[in-house]
Design an enzyme around this catalytic site. Structure first.
Site, PDB file in Angstrom:
ATOM      1  N   GLU B  53       3.679   6.803 -12.463  1.00  0.00           N
ATOM      2  CA  GLU B  53       3.716   5.757 -13.500  1.00  0.00           C
ATOM      3  C   GLU B  53       4.002   6.326 -14.883  1.00  0.00           C
ATOM      4  OE1 GLU B  53       1.404   5.999 -11.201  1.00  0.00           O
ATOM      5  OE2 GLU B  53       1.205   4.058 -10.177  1.00  0.00           O
ATOM      6  N   PHE B 115     -13.281  -1.057  -6.429  1.00  0.00           N
ATOM      7  CA  PHE B 115     -12.227  -0.126  -6.033  1.00  0.00           C
ATOM      8  C   PHE B 115     -11.012  -0.293  -6.954  1.00  0.00           C
ATOM      9  CE2 PHE B 115      -8.425   0.795  -3.370  1.00  0.00           C
ATOM     10  CZ  PHE B 115      -8.621   2.162  -3.286  1.00  0.00           C
ATOM     11  N   GLN B 116     -10.537   0.801  -7.469  1.00  0.00           N
ATOM     12  CA  GLN B 116      -9.376   0.838  -8.373  1.00  0.00           C
ATOM     13  C   GLN B 116      -9.552  -0.039  -9.608  1.00  0.00           C
ATOM     14  OE1 GLN B 116      -5.787   0.402  -5.943  1.00  0.00           O
ATOM     15  NE2 GLN B 116      -5.765   2.622  -5.695  1.00  0.00           N
ATOM     16  N   LYS B 165      -6.040  -9.897 -10.531  1.00  0.00           N
ATOM     17  CA  LYS B 165      -5.273 -10.324  -9.361  1.00  0.00           C
ATOM     18  C   LYS B 165      -5.442 -11.811  -9.061  1.00  0.00           C
ATOM     19  CE  LYS B 165      -4.154  -9.002  -4.658  1.00  0.00           C
ATOM     20  NZ  LYS B 165      -4.352  -8.046  -3.563  1.00  0.00           N
ATOM     21  N   MET B 480       6.312  27.646 -26.828  1.00  0.00           N
ATOM     22  CA  MET B 480       5.815  27.319 -28.163  1.00  0.00           C
ATOM     23  C   MET B 480       4.373  27.800 -28.362  1.00  0.00           C
ATOM     24  SD  MET B 480       6.553  26.195 -31.059  1.00  0.00           S
ATOM     25  CE  MET B 480       7.815  24.939 -31.328  1.00  0.00           C
TER      26      MET B 480
END
Ligand SMILES: Cc1ncc(C[n+]2csc(CCOP(=O)(O)OP(=O)(O)O)c2C)c(N)n1
Lengths: 180, 568
Positions: B53, B115-116, B165, B480
Site C-alpha cells: 500500500e 481483527f484488522q 464496512k 547520505m
C-alpha cells in the site's frame, strides 16, 4: 534586516476564542495541533452555543516561541474551525468556576462561610467533617480564594478553565455566517 | 440529477467516476471488499494492483505531481491503512493533492480491538489536510465531494476518508452535490494584499533575489513566474521543489540553494537586500541557521497559505494569495514603479554573482578518476535524454546529485520527496508518473538503499508494461548517512555499509525486467543508450559508482548558509 522568529523572553498568556463545528473529534484536532506545534494549553473549555451546529471553545494558551498570530493562523487552517480570535484583556469578560472541598471539623465552618462571603462564593455541600465551596470569577480571583483556603487544607479541587466573551455588540462569527 | 438508490460502496465508486478519476492505486482486503466489488462493475475506473500500500500511496503522489490532478489510492482496514501513513505524511509535507480511501471494521466493532482494526483517522489526523470517519451512508456523496475539493484547492494536500464496512453495505439515495459548503474553509483575507508596497521594495532593491518554491508548481503559475522574473531581472534561486519553476538553463537561474545548493546560489541569497519568496516556506534545509539567514534582506513573501507567512521569518510585506492570480498584479505594480522611477541598476549585483559563479561552479572532477563518479552518471543520463525526460529520485546523496546536475526547464519534470525525505519513493513515483503520462520518458535516479525499500513493485511496473528506466547509483552504502558519519561522527560507519546487495541484474531479470550494469566509464554511455532504447517494460540499470564520493558543497545542519564545506 530579516527578523527571525525566536524564543520570546518569557511565556505570554493569551485567551483565544474559537467557533468550531460541533462534530466528533474536533477537540482532538485542536488539542493535537496545540501539542504538535508546541503551544502550552493553560486551560481549555468547550460547550455548545446558541446554534447547535457550532461549539465555542475558550483556550488559554501560554506561548513561549512564536507570536500569537501564528497560532491563530494554524488554528484557522483546521477545516472545522470557523473563526478564531484573540480576546484582548480590556475587551473581554472572563470567568472560571471552581469547586473546592475542605475536610475540616464543624467548628471551622463559620469561619469558612465568612471567607466564602468575601469572595461571593457559596457553600454547596456540608457534612460534619467536610464542606464544598463553589466560586466563579476571574482566574486571579479564584487563585486568591484558593490561597486563602489553603491553610485549612484543600482536599480536592476542580476548576472549569476559563470561558470568555467579548464585551459589547461584537461577535466572533464571520460575515458569511452572521445572518440566519 | 435525480437521486438513485445504491450501496455505500457503489456511492464511493460513483463519486470517483464523477470526479473523473482515471487511475486508482490500491490493494483489496476483507474490509474494503464491498468497494472492490463495486469497482468490478465500473467501466470508467482503472485500478493498479500494487504489491504494497505504501507504493500505492506514493504512486498516487507521482500521478498527482505529474498532472496536478488529485491522486487516488485505497487500502483495507488495519495494516492496509497503516501502510498508507507514510505516503500520506509525504503528501502533506509536499502539498500533494491526494484522496486516500480506506475501509474500517463494522461500526459495531470500532473500538473493540477487532481483527484488522486501527484508529486510522486518529493516526492520520496530524498529517492530513483533513480526514473523515463516515458513519452514515447518506454522508458519502457529500464527503467524497468535499474530499476532492479540499485536496485540490487552496494549499493542496492529502485528504483521508475512512468508511466502516457496514456503512459500505447500507443503501442510500445517491445525489452528488454540485457545490461544497464548508463554513470553516473560506478565504479569510483580512486585508487586500499590499501589492504597491511590495512593488516599492522591489523598485528600491539593488541586490534582489527571487526565491521559488513548490508553490509555483502546485499553483500552476509557470508562465506568470517566468514573466515576472524577466521583468524584475533579478537572479532566480529555487528550492528542491522549485526546480523547473523557472528554466534552469536560463542565464538568470542560479539553480538550487540551501544545504546542498551551489556556493554561488547560497552567497547570492546571503548577500541579498531583498528576497522575493514565491510559494516557498523557508524550510530549514534552505535557510541554514535561521538567525544568520539573509542578514540584510527585506522579505516579500507570497503564499496561498496564510499560516506560512511569518512562520519562521517575518515578512516585510506579506502577500497572501494564489501566485497565479496575485503575481501578475504584483508584476503590473512593479512595471508601473519602473516606468515612473526607472529601473534599479542591478549591474554591480550581477557582476558580483558572475564572479561567484565563475569562482565556485558546480564541478565534476571525473578526470583521472578510475571509478564512475555519480555526478558523471547523472550528467550523462541528462545529456542523453536531451532534457525531454521526467525525472524522479529516491532520497539520499543520489537525490542531491540529481538536483545539482539535472537541469530542468519545465515544471512537474523533477519529482522527488522533499519535506519528509522518504526513501523508496523513486519506483512508486515512476509508476504513477508513467501511468499519468504514457508518452513521456520517465527516468528514475535511485540509490541502492532507497531502491530496496519498494522493489517488490517492479512486478506492478512489469504487469503494466511501463517503460520506466531506473538508474541505481550503486555505492553499496546508505550513502547520505555515511557522509554525515564521515564528516561529523569521526568516520564511525555504524550500520551504513549495504554489504549483501542482491545482484540487481539478476533481480531485474527475476522480475522480468531488463537488467543492465555499468562498472566502468567505457560501459556507461552504451548502457544508458540501451536503457533509453528499451521499450515494453521497465529497465533497471546498476551503475557502480565511486563508493566514497560525497555531495558538496554542504552546509552543515544548523550552520549559516554561507558557511559551506567542500565544492570550492
Ligand atoms: C524511510 C527512510 N528511512 C531512513 C531515512 C534516512 N536516510 C536518509 S538518506 C539515507 C541513505 C540513502 O541511501 P541510498 O538510497 O543508497 O542513497 P545514497 O545516499 O547512497 O545515494 C537514509 C538511510 C530516510 N530518509 N527515509
Amino acid at each position: 534586516m530579516v527578523e527571525k522568529i525566536e524564543q520570546l523572553p518569557s511565556g505570554n498568556i493569551h485567551t483565544l476564542s474559537l467557533l468550531v463545528e460541533n462534530k466528533p473529534a474536533v477537540l482532538q484536532r485542536i488539542a493535537g495541533l496545540f501539542a504538535r506545534r508546541g503551544y502550552n494549553i493553560e486551560s481549555l473549555a468547550v460547550g455548545p452555543t446558541e446554534r447547535p451546529e457550532y461549539s465555542r471553545m475558550t483556550v488559554v494558551v501560554r506561548l513561549t516561541q512564536r507570536p500569537v498570530e501564528q497560532a491563530i493562523r494554524q488554528l484557522q487552517k483546521l477545516i472545522p474551525v470557523i473563526e478564531v480570535k484573540e480576546l484582548s484583556p480590556n475587551d473581554k469578560i472572563e470567568r472560571e468556576l471552581v469547586l473546592i472541598k475542605i475536610k475540616t471539623p464543624e467548628k471551622n465552618h463559620a469561619e469558612l462561610r465568612a471567607i466564602a462571603d468575601t469572595y461571593e462564593a457559596q457553600i454547596v455541600d456540608v457534612s460534619p467533617d467536610a464542606l464544598m465551596i463553589e466560586a466563579t470569577g476571574t482566574a486571579a480571583k479564584l487563585d486568591a480564594l484558593e490561597e486563602r483556603l489553603a491553610v485549612f487544607g484543600i482536599t480536592e479541587l476542580c476548576r472549569s478553565g476559563a470561558i470568555a466573551l467579548e464585551r459589547g455588540f461584537k461577535t466572533l462569527a464571520p460575515p458569511h455566517l452572521k445572518e440566519g | 440529477m435525480p437521486s438513485e438508490k445504491m450501496t455505500g460502496a457503489q456511492a464511493v465508486i460513483r463519486a470517483l467516476e464523477l470526479e473523473e478519476v482515471d487511475w486508482i492505486f490500491g490493494m483489496p482486503g476483507g474490509t474494503i471488499l464491498p468497494i472492490y466489488d463495486a469497482l468490478f462493475a465500473s467501466e470508467k475506473l482503472k485500478h493498479v494492483l500494487i504489491r504494497h500500500e505504501q507504493v500505492g500511496g506514493h504512486a498516487a503522489e507521482g500521478y498527482a505531481h505529474a498532472t496536478g490532478k488529485v491522486g487516488v489510492c485505497m487500502g483495507t482496514s488495519g495494516p492496509g491503512s497503516t501502510n498508507l501513513v507514510t505516503p500520506i505524511a509525504d503528501a502533506y509535507m509536499d502539498s500533494v493533492p491526494l484522496v486516500v480511501i480506506t475501509a474500517n471494521v463494522a461500526t459495531s466493532l470500532i473500538g473493540s480491538d477487532a481483527f484488522q482494526e486501527a484508529d486510522i483517522t486518529g493516526i492520520t489526523m496530524p498529517v492530513t489536510k483533513h480526514n473523515y470517519l463516515v458513519t452514515e451512508p447518506g454522508d458519502i456523496p457529500r464527503v467524497m465531494k468535499e474530499a476532492f475539493h479540499l485536496a485540490r484547492t487552496g494549499r493542496p494536500g492529502p485528504v483521508h476518508v475512512d468508511i466502516p464496512k457496514d456503512v459500505l453495505n447500507l443503501t442510500l439515495d445517491f445525489e452528488y452535490p454540485s457545490e461544497v459548503r464548508i463554513p470553516g474553509y473560506m478565504p479569510r483575507l483580512k486585508e487586500e494584499p499590499k501589492v504597491a508596497e511590495a512593488a516599492t521594495l522591489i523598485r528600491s532593491a539593488t541586490r534582489p533575489v527571487i526565491y521559488l518554491g513548490g508553490g509555483v508548481r502546485t499553483g500552476n503559475a509557470f508562465a506568470e513566474v517566468f514573466e515576472f522574473c524577466e521583468l524584475v531581472g533579478a537572479p532566480v534561486v529555487t528550492t528542491l521543489h522549485g526546480k523547473g519553476a523557472f528554466p534552469e538553463t536560463h542565464p538568470s537561474c542560479l539553480g538550487m540553494f540551501g544545504m546542498h545548493g551551489s556556493r554561488y546560489a547560497n552567497y547570492t541569497v546571503q548577500g541579498a537586500d531583498l528576497l522575493i519568496a514565491l510559494g516557498a516556506r523557508f524550510d530549514d534545509r534552505v535557510t541554514g541557521k535561521l538567525s544568520t539567514f539573509a542578514p540584510e534582506a527585506k522579505i516579500v513573501h507570497l503564499d496561498i497559505d496564510p499560516a506560512e507567512i511569518s512562520k519562521l521569518v517575518t515578512a516585510t510585506v506579506p502577500l497572501v494569495g494564489d501566485v497565479k492570480e496575485l503575481l501578475p498584479k504584483l508584476g503590473a505594480a512593479v512595471r508601473k514603479a519602473f516606468d515612473e522611477r526607472g529601473r534599479p541598476d542591478l549591474a554591480p549585483w550581477w557582476k558580483k554573482i558572475s564572479d561567484w559563479r565563475e569562482k565556485h561552479p558546480l564541478r565534476i572532477r571525473q578526470e583521472g578518476e578510475k571509478y564512475i563518479l555519480p555526478q558523471t552518471a547523472v550528467h550523462r543520463i541528462w545529456q542523453k535524454c536531451d532534457g525531454r525526460a521526467i525525472v524522479t529520485t529516491g532520497v539520499g546523496e543520489h537525490q542531491m546529485w540529481a538536483a545539482q546536475f539535472w537541469k530542468v526547464s519545465k515544471p512537474r519534470e523533477f519529482i522527488t520527496s522533499g519535506g519528509l525525505g522518504t526513501m523508496g519513493v523513486c519506483l512508486p513515483f515512476a509508476i504513477g508518473i508513467q501511468l499519468a503520462r504514457p508518452d513521456a520518458l520517465v527516468v528514475g535516479i535511485d540509490g541502492d538503499g532507497s531502491f530496496q525499500m519498494t522493489l517488490q513493485d517492479l512486478a506492478t511496473a512489469v504487469e503494466h508494461e511501463l517503460p520506466i528506466k531506473i538508474f541505481v547509483l550503486n555505492n553499496l552504502f546508505l550513502g547520505m548517512v555515511r557522509q554525515w558519519q564521515e564528516l561529523f561522527y569521526d568516520r564511525r560507519f555504524s550500520e551504513t555499509p549495504l554489504a549483501d546487495l542482491p545482484d540487481l541484474v539478476k533481480l531485474a531479470e527475476a522480475y522480468k525486467c531488463l537488467g543492465l550494469r555499468a562498472r566502468t566509464l567505457e560501459e556507461l554511455d552504451p548502457v544508458i543508450d540501451q536503457a533509453l532504447a528499451h521499450q515494453g517494460g521497465p529497465c533497471i540499470v546498476d551503475i557502480r559508482v565511486k563508493r566514497q564520493e560525497k555531495v558538496y558543497p554542504m552546509v552543515p545542519a544548523g550552520a549559516p548558509l554561507n558557511d559551506m564545506i567542500g565544492g570550492e
